[in-house]
Motif scaffolding. Structure first.
Motif, mmCIF file in Angstrom:
data_model
loop_
_atom_site.group_PDB
_atom_site.id
_atom_site.type_symbol
_atom_site.label_atom_id
_atom_site.label_comp_id
_atom_site.label_asym_id
_atom_site.label_seq_id
_atom_site.Cartn_x
_atom_site.Cartn_y
_atom_site.Cartn_z
ATOM 1 N N LEU A 245 0.822 -1.216 0.000
ATOM 2 C CA LEU A 245 0.000 0.000 0.000
ATOM 3 C C LEU A 245 0.854 1.263 0.000
ATOM 4 N N ALA A 246 1.985 1.210 0.695
ATOM 5 C CA ALA A 246 2.854 2.394 0.809
ATOM 6 C C ALA A 246 4.309 1.983 0.604
ATOM 7 N N PRO A 247 4.709 1.684 -0.638
ATOM 8 C CA PRO A 247 6.083 1.225 -0.899
ATOM 9 C C PRO A 247 7.157 2.243 -0.532
ATOM 10 N N ASP A 248 6.796 3.544 -0.509
ATOM 11 C CA ASP A 248 7.777 4.572 -0.149
ATOM 12 C C ASP A 248 8.114 4.546 1.339
ATOM 13 N N GLN A 249 7.304 3.873 2.154
ATOM 14 C CA GLN A 249 7.540 3.780 3.590
ATOM 15 C C GLN A 249 7.984 2.372 4.001
#
Length: 264
Positions: A217-221
């Motif tokens: 859902l949030a690959p940047d995190q």
């Protein structure tokens, strides 16, 4: 010599399971906004369970699932879990300062370790379990509970069968559940950080299932999610042991005697 020969079959079979599971890899099943991740560990257990049925337990497979091998695997299973703790430490170290800033939140979640006793034990007894309920409801049936039950009762006891059953069920269905519930809670408004913290419930497979879904859902995190989940897992594995021994065990003993009159 016979037991040593059987042990060779067990080692070769383990290598086969690892190779097959890694070849299959992590399979992601998207359902709307939710992604269910099936880990290699799930496939390894499924293959082992299928090949252990009466239909396949012939010839070489009969030697693999011999009584000697089953006893050996039960006795030394706990040692396989030790490298996981080293891996958790490696994931936690890079984000240690951030983790310490919210440390009290990690500590607070340890109270949840008593939930399996408070909620699970009455249900298990209602379903007709007796001493099996001791092993099945002491916790999530992970490494800490497995070690405690094996040392106190042995894994060949009713309590041991209870914790081993929960270990298998948790690995198969717990991973799926956490892969689903994490993105569902995120859709309901829970933050990525909070869900990452709650991923470390004491089960490596459940933690990976939940954190992998969050990373999708949030690959940047991804780094934050992995660090928070690993820190939570590390604390649960460490502090959860003391919670189990000093709180869960006495509470479980009291509730078991209350509901069953101490009957075995």
């Amino acid at each position: 010599m016979k037991s040593k020969g059987h042990l060779v079959y067990l080692i070769l079979f383990a290598l086969f399971l690892i190779t097959a599971a890694e070849w299959i890899g992590t399979q992601s099943i998207p359902i709307g906004n939710i992604t269910i991740n099936l880990l290699p560990l799930v496939f390894a257990i499924l293959i082992a369970m299928i090949l252990g049925t009466a239909i396949f337990r012939r010839g070489i497979m009969k030697k693999v699932y011999s009584k000697e091998n089953v006893n050996f695997a039960s006795k030394y299973l706990i040692y396989i879990m030790l490298p996981l703790m080293a891996r958790y430490g490696a994931d936690v170290a890079p984000k240690l300062r951030e983790i310490l800033d919210v440390g009290w939140v990690f500590l607070l979640q340890e109270i949840g370790n008593l939930g399996t006793v408070l909620l699970g034990l009455p249900v298990a007894i209602l379903l007709g379990l007796r001493r099996e309920a001791i092993g099945a409801t002491l916790g999530l049936g992970r490494e800490g509970e497995l070690a405690y039950i094996s040392e106190k009762y042995t894994l060949d006891s009713s309590e041991g069968r209870g914790v081993l059953s929960l270990y298998i069920i948790g690995t198969l269905f717990g991973t799926l559940f956490f892969s689903i519930i994490a993105p569902v809670l995120h859709a309901l408004g829970f933050s990525i950080e909070a869900l990452a913290m709650s991923s470390g419930v004491g089960s490596s497979s459940m933690m990976v299932g939940a954190s992998s879904s969050l990373i999708a859902l949030a690959p940047d995190q991804a780094e934050v999610i992995n660090s928070y989940a690993a820190a939570s897992q590390l604390l649960t594995s460490f502090l959860g042991t003391y919670t189990m021994v000093f709180l869960a065990v006495p509470l479980q003993r009291f509730m078991y005697n209350l509901f069953t009159g101490g009957k075995r």
